[in-house]
Design an enzyme around this catalytic site. Structure first.
Site, PDB file in Angstrom:
ATOM      1  N   CYS A 100       0.803  -1.302   0.152  1.00 32.87           N
ATOM      2  CA  CYS A 100       0.083  -0.249   0.031  1.00 32.87           C
ATOM      3  C   CYS A 100       0.858   1.343   0.057  1.00 32.87           C
ATOM      4  O   CYS A 100       1.608   1.798  -1.065  1.00 32.87           O
ATOM      5  CB  CYS A 100      -0.955  -0.022   1.056  1.00 32.87           C
ATOM      6  SG  CYS A 100      -2.538   1.155   0.845  1.00 32.87           S
ATOM      7  N   HIS A 177      -3.584  -4.813   1.041  1.00 30.09           N
ATOM      8  CA  HIS A 177      -2.709  -5.393   2.203  1.00 30.09           C
ATOM      9  C   HIS A 177      -2.801  -6.973   2.307  1.00 30.09           C
ATOM     10  O   HIS A 177      -3.764  -7.598   2.663  1.00 30.09           O
ATOM     11  CB  HIS A 177      -3.493  -4.850   3.437  1.00 30.09           C
ATOM     12  CG  HIS A 177      -3.420  -3.302   3.661  1.00 30.09           C
ATOM     13  ND1 HIS A 177      -2.535  -2.746   4.717  1.00 30.09           N
ATOM     14  CD2 HIS A 177      -3.752  -2.180   2.924  1.00 30.09           C
ATOM     15  CE1 HIS A 177      -2.482  -1.391   4.489  1.00 30.09           C
ATOM     16  NE2 HIS A 177      -3.142  -1.338   3.520  1.00 30.09           N
ATOM     17  N   GLU A 179      -1.532  -8.679   4.582  1.00 30.33           N
ATOM     18  CA  GLU A 179      -1.616  -9.204   5.848  1.00 30.33           C
ATOM     19  C   GLU A 179      -3.126  -9.174   6.566  1.00 30.33           C
ATOM     20  O   GLU A 179      -3.253  -9.522   7.566  1.00 30.33           O
ATOM     21  CB  GLU A 179      -0.823  -8.263   6.639  1.00 30.33           C
ATOM     22  CG  GLU A 179      -1.275  -7.029   7.258  1.00 30.33           C
ATOM     23  CD  GLU A 179      -1.184  -5.734   6.174  1.00 30.33           C
ATOM     24  OE1 GLU A 179      -1.556  -4.703   6.714  1.00 30.33           O
ATOM     25  OE2 GLU A 179      -0.979  -5.993   4.970  1.00 30.33           O
TER      26      GLU A 179
END
Length: 198
Positions: A100, A177, A179
């Site tokens: 990002c 993202h 994660e």
């Protein structure tokens, strides 16, 4: 050896104190996807060179805007630190992954064009050579065009660039993202970067 990961900077509201922060999602991500690696938080007050002997790769995490897009004290401090990381990774061929804001930082370093965007909060579809994927999205600025050293790997419906790689170095950028939830619906790009780390 460790994978270093930069942290977002936060200003404590109740009294003035700058803090580094890393989303808790990263802990689970490292546990599930990087079993033989550990995150190494990078303090903005310690020279990056102190960590270099211990690193096999670096992730520039999300959070904060680039100072060029939203000027403020925190972004300026983070930009300066992450610029040093990018320069070191380039010079020493250390694998680098931008997530990002991290992808925006790498893109900016290589003279790419960024602009404000609409409908990039929540989820949206991206297209790669392997097909279409739904990914999460949490950014108000997008990459419009890449500098000549970078190559597009994924685009959104509005034709903004969602993932890219350096043409010669082990440097990748991903705008979603990895994660977070729906972060690895498209995992091939992350796996290519990770292969370079190993």
């Amino acid at each position: 050896m460790f994978i270093g990961i930069s942290q977002r900077l936060l200003l404590n509201e109740s009294y003035y104190e700058l803090r580094e922060a890393l989303a808790l999602d990263w802990g689970e991500f490292f546990r599930e996807n990087l079993k033989s690696f550990l995150p190494l938080p990078l303090s903005y007050e310690i020279d990056f060179k102190a960590y270099v002997p211990h690193l096999s790769g670096v992730i520039l995490s999300g959070g904060n805007d680039l100072n060029a897009l939203n000027p403020n004290e925190l972004s300026l401090k983070r930009d300066a630190y992450e610029s040093k990381i990018i320069a070191h990774c380039l010079k020493n061929d250390l694998p680098l992954l931008g997530i990002c804001r991290g992808a925006q930082m790498i893109a900016q370093h290589f003279n790419s064009t960024l602009k404000p965007c609409q409908n990039h909060i929540g989820t949206h579809q991206i297209t790669t050579k392997k097909g279409a994927f739904e990914v999460n999205s949490f950014h108000n600025f997008c990459i419009e065009s890449l500098g000549e050293d970078l190559k597009t790997l994924a685009v959104a419906k509005d034709e903004s660039i969602e993932a890219f790689k350096h043409k010669k170095k082990r440097i990748y950028g991903i705008m979603w993202h990895i994660e977070r939830e729906k972060g690895l619906g498209e995992s091939a790009i992350f796996k290519k970067w990770l292969k370079g780390v190993k």
